[in-house]
Design a protein around this motif. Structure first.
Motif, short mmCIF file in Angstrom:
data_model
loop_
_atom_site.label_atom_id
_atom_site.label_comp_id
_atom_site.label_asym_id
_atom_site.label_seq_id
_atom_site.Cartn_x
_atom_site.Cartn_y
_atom_site.Cartn_z
N ASP A 63 0.80 -1.23 0.00
CA ASP A 63 0.00 0.00 0.00
C ASP A 63 0.83 1.28 0.00
O ASP A 63 0.28 2.38 0.00
N LEU A 64 2.16 1.14 0.00
CA LEU A 64 3.02 2.32 -0.02
C LEU A 64 3.00 2.94 -1.42
O LEU A 64 3.30 2.26 -2.40
N PRO A 65 2.62 4.21 -1.53
CA PRO A 65 2.60 4.85 -2.85
C PRO A 65 3.99 4.82 -3.50
O PRO A 65 5.01 4.89 -2.82
N HIS A 66 4.00 4.73 -4.83
CA HIS A 66 5.27 4.63 -5.57
C HIS A 66 6.12 5.90 -5.49
O HIS A 66 7.31 5.85 -5.74
N ASN A 67 5.50 7.02 -5.16
CA ASN A 67 6.26 8.28 -5.12
C ASN A 67 6.79 8.60 -3.72
O ASN A 67 7.23 9.70 -3.47
N PHE A 83 16.92 14.56 -4.86
CA PHE A 83 16.48 15.64 -3.99
C PHE A 83 17.37 16.85 -4.21
O PHE A 83 18.50 16.74 -4.67
N GLU A 84 16.81 18.01 -3.90
CA GLU A 84 17.55 19.27 -4.03
C GLU A 84 17.62 19.95 -2.68
O GLU A 84 16.61 20.04 -1.97
N ILE A 85 18.82 20.38 -2.32
CA ILE A 85 18.99 21.19 -1.12
C ILE A 85 18.71 22.62 -1.55
O ILE A 85 19.50 23.21 -2.29
N LEU A 86 17.57 23.13 -1.15
CA LEU A 86 17.10 24.42 -1.67
C LEU A 86 18.03 25.56 -1.30
O LEU A 86 18.20 26.51 -2.07
N ASP A 87 18.65 25.48 -0.12
CA ASP A 87 19.52 26.57 0.35
C ASP A 87 20.76 26.74 -0.54
O ASP A 87 21.30 27.83 -0.64
N THR A 88 21.20 25.63 -1.14
CA THR A 88 22.42 25.68 -1.97
C THR A 88 22.13 25.40 -3.44
O THR A 88 23.03 25.52 -4.28
N GLN A 89 20.90 25.01 -3.75
CA GLN A 89 20.47 24.64 -5.10
C GLN A 89 21.30 23.47 -5.66
O GLN A 89 21.46 23.35 -6.86
N LEU A 98 14.85 11.95 4.64
CA LEU A 98 14.22 11.57 3.37
C LEU A 98 13.15 10.49 3.53
O LEU A 98 12.15 10.49 2.81
N LEU A 99 13.36 9.57 4.45
CA LEU A 99 12.48 8.42 4.60
C LEU A 99 11.03 8.85 4.81
O LEU A 99 10.73 9.64 5.70
N GLY A 100 10.15 8.34 3.96
CA GLY A 100 8.72 8.59 4.11
C GLY A 100 8.18 9.80 3.38
O GLY A 100 6.97 10.00 3.33
N LEU A 101 9.07 10.63 2.84
CA LEU A 101 8.62 11.80 2.08
C LEU A 101 8.18 11.39 0.68
O LEU A 101 8.65 10.38 0.14
N SER A 102 7.34 12.19 0.06
CA SER A 102 6.93 11.92 -1.32
C SER A 102 7.37 13.06 -2.23
O SER A 102 7.74 14.14 -1.78
N LYS A 103 7.32 12.77 -3.53
CA LYS A 103 7.72 13.75 -4.53
C LYS A 103 7.01 15.08 -4.28
O LYS A 103 5.81 15.12 -4.05
N GLY A 104 7.80 16.17 -4.27
CA GLY A 104 7.25 17.51 -4.09
C GLY A 104 7.28 18.00 -2.66
O GLY A 104 7.15 19.20 -2.42
N GLU A 118 14.07 19.30 -0.88
CA GLU A 118 12.84 19.00 -1.61
C GLU A 118 13.03 17.71 -2.40
O GLU A 118 14.06 17.51 -3.05
N ILE A 119 12.03 16.83 -2.34
CA ILE A 119 12.06 15.58 -3.10
C ILE A 119 11.66 15.90 -4.54
O ILE A 119 10.57 16.42 -4.79
N VAL A 120 12.56 15.61 -5.48
CA VAL A 120 12.33 15.91 -6.88
C VAL A 120 11.78 14.70 -7.63
O VAL A 120 10.87 14.81 -8.45
N LYS A 121 12.33 13.51 -7.33
CA LYS A 121 11.92 12.30 -8.03
C LYS A 121 12.17 11.10 -7.13
O LYS A 121 13.16 11.06 -6.39
#
Length: 132
Positions: free
Chosen positions: A46-50, A60-66, A96-102, A117-120
């Protein structure tokens, strides 16, 4: 406020098993356990694929450093299985664990707080029996 996270019951059991046998500092173990406690737990099917799970390849992107990274999230005992591995016990790994895209999350680093931020999310690429 931290974002909502979803973890499979298999990942929860694997992380807890490793935590019990780890020699992590008590405050760090407490931080990981707090993350696990706030998660919604679902069956693996039941875990979503994203959603980032143990064995997922996540960009993932570290927004503070891009700066953008692609890593395979794994248990500390399995970091040798992938060139791009990151342990779930590393500060960014547990974030990261448990986060979804976006989704975004703030976490503390030696250089101060950072936002990621989770990108993919690429679904598990591990042997499905590895963590059973």
């Amino acid at each position: 406020m931290q974002p909502h996270i979803i973890i499979s019951s298999a990942d929860l059991a694997a992380v807890e098993y490793q935590l019990e046998r780890s020699k992590l500092p008590a405050d760090y173990m407490f931080a990981i356990e707090n993350e696990l406690d706030r998660a919604t737990i679902v069956s693996s099917k039941d875990l979503p694929h994203n959603v980032v799970a143990i064995g997922s390849q996540v960009t993932f992107e570290i927004l503070d450093t891009q700066r953008r990274f692609t890593k395979t999230l794994c248990l500390p005992t399995d970091t040798n299985l992938f060139e791009d591995s990151i342990s779930v016990f590393a500060p960014i790994g547990s974030a990261l664990l448990g986060l979804s895209k976006g989704q975004c999350i703030k976490w503390q680093t030696q250089r101060g707080p950072r936002t990621v931020e989770i990108v993919k999310v690429k679904a598990k690429n591990l042997n499905p029996n590895l963590y059973q």
